[in-house]
Write a protein that holds these residues in place. Structure first.
Motif, PDB file in Angstrom:
ATOM      1  N   GLY A 401       0.786  -1.217   0.000  1.00 17.62           N
ATOM      2  CA  GLY A 401       0.000   0.000   0.000  1.00 17.62           C
ATOM      3  C   GLY A 401       0.821   1.272   0.000  1.00 17.62           C
ATOM      4  N   VAL A 402       2.130   1.175   0.212  1.00 20.71           N
ATOM      5  CA  VAL A 402       3.018   2.336   0.137  1.00 20.71           C
ATOM      6  C   VAL A 402       3.517   2.448  -1.299  1.00 20.71           C
ATOM      7  N   SER A 403       3.276   3.586  -1.934  1.00 23.80           N
ATOM      8  CA  SER A 403       3.587   3.703  -3.364  1.00 23.80           C
ATOM      9  C   SER A 403       4.961   4.297  -3.639  1.00 23.80           C
ATOM     10  N   ILE A 404       5.529   5.044  -2.691  1.00 23.84           N
ATOM     11  CA  ILE A 404       6.810   5.713  -2.919  1.00 23.84           C
ATOM     12  C   ILE A 404       7.434   6.019  -1.559  1.00 23.84           C
ATOM     13  N   GLN A 469      -1.778  10.068 -14.427  1.00 25.79           N
ATOM     14  CA  GLN A 469      -0.551  10.322 -15.178  1.00 25.79           C
ATOM     15  C   GLN A 469       0.576  10.777 -14.246  1.00 25.79           C
ATOM     16  N   ALA A 470       0.214  11.606 -13.272  1.00 25.93           N
ATOM     17  CA  ALA A 470       1.223  12.092 -12.333  1.00 25.93           C
ATOM     18  C   ALA A 470       1.762  10.958 -11.475  1.00 25.93           C
ATOM     19  N   SER A 475       6.137   7.216 -10.134  1.00 26.03           N
ATOM     20  CA  SER A 475       6.521   5.814  -9.929  1.00 26.03           C
ATOM     21  C   SER A 475       7.614   5.378 -10.892  1.00 26.03           C
ATOM     22  N   THR A 476       7.445   5.698 -12.163  1.00 24.82           N
ATOM     23  CA  THR A 476       8.396   5.214 -13.166  1.00 24.82           C
ATOM     24  C   THR A 476       9.705   5.984 -13.163  1.00 24.82           C
ATOM     25  N   SER A 477       9.709   7.196 -12.594  1.00 26.74           N
ATOM     26  CA  SER A 477      10.951   7.967 -12.558  1.00 26.74           C
ATOM     27  C   SER A 477      11.716   7.787 -11.257  1.00 26.74           C
ATOM     28  N   ALA A 478      11.275   6.852 -10.401  1.00 28.27           N
ATOM     29  CA  ALA A 478      11.961   6.618  -9.127  1.00 28.27           C
ATOM     30  C   ALA A 478      13.402   6.187  -9.365  1.00 28.27           C
ATOM     31  N   LYS A 479      14.244   6.351  -8.359  1.00 27.58           N
ATOM     32  CA  LYS A 479      15.658   6.004  -8.482  1.00 27.58           C
ATOM     33  C   LYS A 479      15.849   4.530  -8.822  1.00 27.58           C
ATOM     34  N   THR A 480      16.867   4.271  -9.590  1.00 26.55           N
ATOM     35  CA  THR A 480      17.216   2.882  -9.883  1.00 26.55           C
ATOM     36  C   THR A 480      18.043   2.285  -8.746  1.00 26.55           C
ATOM     37  N   TYR A 505      12.413   4.882  -4.529  1.00 27.78           N
ATOM     38  CA  TYR A 505      12.936   6.056  -3.837  1.00 27.78           C
ATOM     39  C   TYR A 505      12.654   7.245  -4.758  1.00 27.78           C
ATOM     40  N   ALA A 506      11.862   8.207  -4.291  1.00 33.05           N
ATOM     41  CA  ALA A 506      11.465   9.336  -5.136  1.00 33.05           C
ATOM     42  C   ALA A 506      12.685  10.048  -5.713  1.00 33.05           C
TER      43      ALA A 506
END
Length: 520
Positions: A401-404, A469-470, A475-480, A505-506
């Motif tokens: 349930g935690v998204s970022i 979209q946001a 989500s997709t731009s989170a750190k690798t 990780y944001a």
């Protein structure tokens, strides 16, 4: 049996007007047969929610109606339900060893770099590089209020960016604006706002700032009340819907709402525990350590007069979050500070519960406000894990349930002059103006506004973006570079475990406008 005020929320797409006509009809054809039901709060602008005068048995009957999203007792009527922040004040800081001086919000530096710029507590050479400042975006801080005259909320020319509106007039919702609304006698709200939209400690340095002092969150010495939770969503939605469309962008000014607070349920004793459909009793759960093995942590419930507390979901509050998102509002929520797992509705642990002295407690659903379309933000610790990995703060909720995740421990930001944290002009002066304060505190409350502020930067150049979209972009731009994890979804005894949440990780990649347009 006597009636009490219940908040009834219908599912998306259900005709609330028709449902309400059944509820108040005296013909016996409605969901509550045999009598007409009094409406205690019509919520005239709300398309999902009405407050009715019901018996406990009638409320239980309604919960089985397929049109119903949920039925909640008005929280103020339940002595075992509380509302709060759970922010953590610590005396020995790590990224910054002091709670005064020219230290900045380390989360801005950390989230702005693809790799970890810190070695221990010290940052490598460089600063927070940015090209966007949140211009054209409105950020709403729902909290204990904000100290509107704090210099942290000024623009570059020294003018205040706090918009001191009458929420009821601006939204068209019936009601009276509380007295002295743009004050903060707690400190939490001012700190959260500083992280999100502060000119020194925050991300969206030129966004317009809006504040709702939520009733129940105001400081103990505050002589005034806040706006009720029932009115809070209605006035935000009404105000947002009334915004004009900008001809230049073809969109309204984006609205970002930050909720660094949540509901909790108190209890003193546990009779039994049902874990994944299996009943646990007696020696299975007779110690705290044994209950921990099933993911139930004995968090303090002192704030509401109980021995223990855990997170509480209220369907009416979650329906309001859905209404905000349906209106195009972007919602960020602190995940909570009780170390519990937050599962998703289809997960194996979503329906785990205890039989407590205060009734049934579902302890792994998280806290309201919540919705899977919102940004549910967990906290990253200021102390790194061994081997160079960064790690979740031990207090932070985790799970699917935690998204970022974002930095939330030892965060320096603005602080109100009257506060509960002990900050004074002697030990916490605001650099450049010692009549005002700063402070260093911790919690998922501090992590959520990092994401809210970073999101405002992206919305500055993507004002027409939908919440979906946001969230996809964040989500997709989170750190690798990943956080430490045990790879277990039930490793409850390791409070660093992510317990099955996506390892995100944001990351703010908003340093080049070429990369930042929607879809990139």
């Amino acid at each position: 049996m006597s009636e009490r005020e219940y908040i009834v929320s219908v599912n998306r797409g259900v005709d609330l007007v028709a449902f309400n006509q059944e509820m108040i009809a005296s013909t016996g054809t409605g969901a509550i047969p045999g009598r007409n039901v009094a409406v205690l709060n019509a919520r005239a602008t709300n398309t999902r929610i009405t407050h009715y005068d019901l018996t406990d048995a009638e409320a239980e009957t309604l919960r089985a109606d397929p049109r119903i999203f949920g039925v909640d007792l008005l929280p103020e009527l339940d002595p075992n339900t509380g509302i709060g922040f759970g922010a953590i004040q610590e005396g020995d800081f790590t990224k910054t060893t002091l709670d005064r001086g020219n230290y900045l919000n380390w989360g801005m530096r950390s989230m702005n770099e693809a790799t970890n710029p810190y070695s221990g507590v010290n940052a490598s050479a460089g600063g927070y590089n940015y090209t966007l400042d949140g211009s054209g975006v409105d950020v709403v801080i729902v909290d204990s209020g904000i100290q509107a005259d704090h210099p942290e909320f000024q623009d570059a020319a020294g003018a205040s960016r706090v918009q001191e509106i009458d929420w009821f007039t601006a939204s068209g919702v019936s009601g009276t604006m509380p007295t002295a609304h743009y004050t903060d006698y707690d400190g939490h709200g001012t700190h959260v706002a500083g992280t999100s939209v502060g000119k020194t400690y925050g991300w969206a340095k030129n966004a317009k700032i809006f504040s709702i002092k939520l009733n129940g969150l105001q400081g103990s010495s505050d002589p005034n009340v806040g706006i009720s939770a029932a009115d809070m969503a209605d006035v935000i939605i009404g105000w947002h819907n009334a915004k004009p469309v900008d001809p230049a962008t073809g969109a309204k000014r984006p609205t970002v709402v930050n909720h660094s607070w949540g509901y909790l349920r108190g209890y003193n004793t546990v009779t039994n525990l049902t874990y994944r459909g299996v009943l646990k009793t007696g020696t299975d759960i007779d110690t705290a350590a044994k209950r921990n093995a099933f993911g139930l942590y004995p968090a303090s419930g002192a704030s509401i007069g109980a021995t223990y507390a855990t997170n509480l979901r209220l369907s009416s509050v979650d329906a309001d979050v859905q209404l905000m998102i349906d209106a195009g509002i972007h919602v960020c929520v602190a995940a909570g500070n009780r170390s519990h797992k937050i599962d998703i509705s289809t997960g194996d642990d979503f329906s785990n519960f205890i039989a407590a002295n205060t009734g049934s407690v579902e302890y792994q659903k998280g806290s309201s406000p919540s919705d899977d379309e919102a940004h549910i933000v967990g906290s990253i610790d200021s102390a790194a894990h061994g081997g160079g990995l960064e790690q979740k703060a031990t207090y932070s909720e985790a799970g699917p349930g935690v998204s970022i995740y974002a930095p939330g421990t030892d965060i320096m930001s603005a602080m109100s002059t009257t506060n509960k944290f002990g900050a004074t002009t002697l030990n916490n002066p605001y650099p450049g103006n010692a009549a005002f304060l700063i402070n260093n505190i911790s919690g998922t409350s501090m992590a959520s506004p990092q994401v809210a502020g970073m999101l405002a930067l992206w919305l500055q150049i993507n004002p027409g973006a939908t919440p979906a979209q946001a969230k996809a972009f964040i989500s997709t731009s989170a750190k690798t570079v990943k956080l430490y994890d045990t790879a277990s979804v039930v490793d409850y005894t390791d409070t660093r475990s992510l317990l099955g949440s996506t390892n995100r990780y944001a990351f703010n990649k908003f340093n080049s406008s070429i990369q930042m347009k929607l879809g990139n």
